[in-house]
Scaffold this motif. Structure first.
Motif, PDB file in Angstrom:
ATOM      1  N   GLN A  10       0.836  -1.210   0.000  1.00  0.00           N
ATOM      2  CA  GLN A  10       0.000   0.000   0.000  1.00  0.00           C
ATOM      3  C   GLN A  10       0.872   1.262   0.000  1.00  0.00           C
ATOM      4  OE1 GLN A  10      -2.674  -0.382   3.371  1.00  0.00           O
ATOM      5  NE2 GLN A  10      -3.976  -1.893   2.335  1.00  0.00           N
ATOM      6  N   ARG A  63       2.645   2.304   2.332  1.00  0.00           N
ATOM      7  CA  ARG A  63       2.601   2.885   3.664  1.00  0.00           C
ATOM      8  C   ARG A  63       3.465   2.031   4.579  1.00  0.00           C
ATOM      9  NH1 ARG A  63      -2.979   3.917   5.365  1.00  0.00           N
ATOM     10  NH2 ARG A  63      -4.002   5.066   3.715  1.00  0.00           N
ATOM     11  N   HIS A 103       1.573  -1.785   9.339  1.00  0.00           N
ATOM     12  CA  HIS A 103       1.117  -1.454  10.692  1.00  0.00           C
ATOM     13  C   HIS A 103       1.880  -2.186  11.792  1.00  0.00           C
ATOM     14  CE1 HIS A 103      -1.256  -5.035   9.704  1.00  0.00           C
ATOM     15  NE2 HIS A 103      -1.400  -5.225  10.995  1.00  0.00           N
ATOM     16  N   VAL A 107      -3.023   0.008  19.925  1.00  0.00           N
ATOM     17  CA  VAL A 107      -2.574   0.983  18.918  1.00  0.00           C
ATOM     18  C   VAL A 107      -3.773   1.548  18.160  1.00  0.00           C
ATOM     19  CG1 VAL A 107      -0.904   1.380  17.066  1.00  0.00           C
ATOM     20  CG2 VAL A 107      -0.623  -0.612  18.553  1.00  0.00           C
ATOM     21  N   ARG A 108      -3.781   2.878  17.981  1.00  0.00           N
ATOM     22  CA  ARG A 108      -4.759   3.527  17.106  1.00  0.00           C
ATOM     23  C   ARG A 108      -3.984   4.144  15.948  1.00  0.00           C
ATOM     24  NH1 ARG A 108      -4.435   2.956  22.228  1.00  0.00           N
ATOM     25  NH2 ARG A 108      -4.034   5.167  22.608  1.00  0.00           N
ATOM     26  N   TYR A 109      -4.328   3.712  14.741  1.00  0.00           N
ATOM     27  CA  TYR A 109      -3.674   4.201  13.521  1.00  0.00           C
ATOM     28  C   TYR A 109      -4.551   5.309  12.940  1.00  0.00           C
ATOM     29  CZ  TYR A 109      -1.253  -0.301  13.965  1.00  0.00           C
ATOM     30  OH  TYR A 109      -0.520  -1.374  14.415  1.00  0.00           O
ATOM     31  N   LEU A 110      -4.039   6.532  12.922  1.00  0.00           N
ATOM     32  CA  LEU A 110      -4.851   7.678  12.526  1.00  0.00           C
ATOM     33  C   LEU A 110      -4.568   8.146  11.110  1.00  0.00           C
ATOM     34  CD1 LEU A 110      -4.405   9.576  15.907  1.00  0.00           C
ATOM     35  CD2 LEU A 110      -6.289   8.092  15.241  1.00  0.00           C
ATOM     36  N   VAL A 143      -7.474  -1.220   5.658  1.00  0.00           N
ATOM     37  CA  VAL A 143      -6.373  -0.740   6.501  1.00  0.00           C
ATOM     38  C   VAL A 143      -6.726  -0.922   7.975  1.00  0.00           C
ATOM     39  CG1 VAL A 143      -5.489   0.910   4.804  1.00  0.00           C
ATOM     40  CG2 VAL A 143      -7.222   1.646   6.452  1.00  0.00           C
ATOM     41  N   VAL A 144      -5.714  -1.210   8.759  1.00  0.00           N
ATOM     42  CA  VAL A 144      -5.904  -1.412  10.197  1.00  0.00           C
ATOM     43  C   VAL A 144      -6.001  -0.045  10.867  1.00  0.00           C
ATOM     44  CG1 VAL A 144      -4.894  -2.389  12.284  1.00  0.00           C
ATOM     45  CG2 VAL A 144      -4.611  -3.566  10.086  1.00  0.00           C
ATOM     46  N   VAL A 145      -7.066   0.205  11.594  1.00  0.00           N
ATOM     47  CA  VAL A 145      -7.185   1.483  12.300  1.00  0.00           C
ATOM     48  C   VAL A 145      -7.058   1.307  13.817  1.00  0.00           C
ATOM     49  CG1 VAL A 145      -8.481   2.674  10.498  1.00  0.00           C
ATOM     50  CG2 VAL A 145      -9.717   1.384  12.247  1.00  0.00           C
ATOM     51  N   GLU A 146      -7.198   0.079  14.292  1.00  0.00           N
ATOM     52  CA  GLU A 146      -7.044  -0.148  15.725  1.00  0.00           C
ATOM     53  C   GLU A 146      -6.592  -1.580  15.944  1.00  0.00           C
ATOM     54  OE1 GLU A 146     -10.451   1.173  18.085  1.00  0.00           O
ATOM     55  OE2 GLU A 146      -9.868  -0.283  19.611  1.00  0.00           O
TER      56      GLU A 146
END
Lengths: 135, 135, 135, 135
Positions: free
Chosen positions: A26, A28, A31, A70-73, D64-67
């Motif tokens: 992606q 990015r 994660h 974890v919170r991915y913002l 996508v993983v957000v949490e």
């Protein structure tokens, strides 16, 4: 009584350059790799306080992650220069809680918190070494 | 005298599914990850011959990579089902040479060869265990 | 005619701190991770010459590894501060050859060389961009 | 009305063999690598339901993983054969919640839950594709 030096030692910031292999299809940062960033934050925060995590391990004390949230913002990309802030928020007999924030400029990319426990090589809980306790 | 069973044990094939985190921003398997595939090939080739690499390590013998040469011929992508062939091409007192081929269908993706040495936990060269020598 | 500035740009050194997740069960840097170090070397050598690898990719040019040869001479451990030297040894129309040395103090840990090719997103060979050619 | 087939599709189990490079200097699976296991769980659960995550991405939809919240209860070691159970616990317009359990025999090693969002390549939230919605 406030101890500004102690406060300083409870919070640590460092820059992280995103490397190519840390990205995924992606384009990015994958994660899972943020957990490696947090680990670097804990090690460098200890080093800034004069404590070598390697020496702790050589002395038979392992710090192991028992919880990670974890919170991915937002996404970070290859070559981004990120700022990781690591904060020690609570320390108990055998457990430490950290909070992490990763920013790209003003934008928060990832927020997280973790619980670390101290064990010996046999897996038994161990009291945190005194230099961490005062820390 | 040909020993077909021995021949079989000198060559091992297995399927590998490319996972997402193994790809990079080019949407291809990151080139470093093939070395992890080769490692899985060595471990599974041993297992197919009735040898547990874990037991070797528990007995204090480490197999370490001392040389690795890789030719990348084509790209593999996320979710590709690759075939890895691992071949033992030479075995000496303390060293083993392997050859690896990774294919996607008929297409060769990567070719490689490596030299592995046997050492003890102190880093001293150790004679390869007999079951590997007969292998 | 010697161009000392050009010479300087053909060789680049940087420090690398071994992080925990880069080690494996042998308590050494896992051998695949050195390839990630070499990649950082190439990216930082380009940056030192004023070239952003990210901009090359954004412009549609991919540098892909087509050959990698590594000799592992000694082990590096968690928290070691390594020195990576990256050297550009040959540049042709579509290919670049690099040489790498990783040292811990005076001790050489790993030596390697690689061939990198320039392709477009479709996988076709592309002439290296002029700023790399003069480099 | 119970739909046993649907129930089946909401829960998926698979075996995972711990590879060497996934361990760290503590001779345990490095805690970040479990997130890669969960990712494999999501991909294989989709595949078992006849959905290719690769095709979703090729169609421009990114999950996508957000949490991500992980509790590490015990250690896994090299060569352990783990069982990962992936469960879809909630599905909304643009978000999916999964729960994960990793066991070694009867022992729970890791528990986790995550929130995944669906976006397009521009980073905008996208309604989950219908085959996921019925799923």
């Amino acid at each position: 009584m406030d101890d500004p030096e102690s406060d300083q030692r409870r919070k640590h910031s460092q820059d992280l350059r995103v490397t190519y292999h840390e990205t995924d299809g992606q384009r990015r940062v994958h994660h899972a790799n943020y957990l490696n960033y947090f680990e670097r934050g804990r090690v460098e925060m200890l080093r800034a306080a004069g404590i070598s995590y390697k020496q702790l391990e050589d002395a038979g004390l392992l710090l192991v992650v028992v919880e990670m949230n974890v919170r991915y913002l937002a996404a970070a990309e290859f070559d981004d220069l990120l700022t990781l802030t690591t904060e020690l928020v609570e320390i108990r007999k055998v457990r430490i809680r950290h909070r992490y924030t990763i920013c790209l400029g003003d934008q928060v990319i990832v927020e997280a918190d973790s619980v670390i426990a101290c064990i010996d090589r046999g897996g038994n809980p161990k009291r945190l070494p005194p230099q961490l306790g005062q820390f």
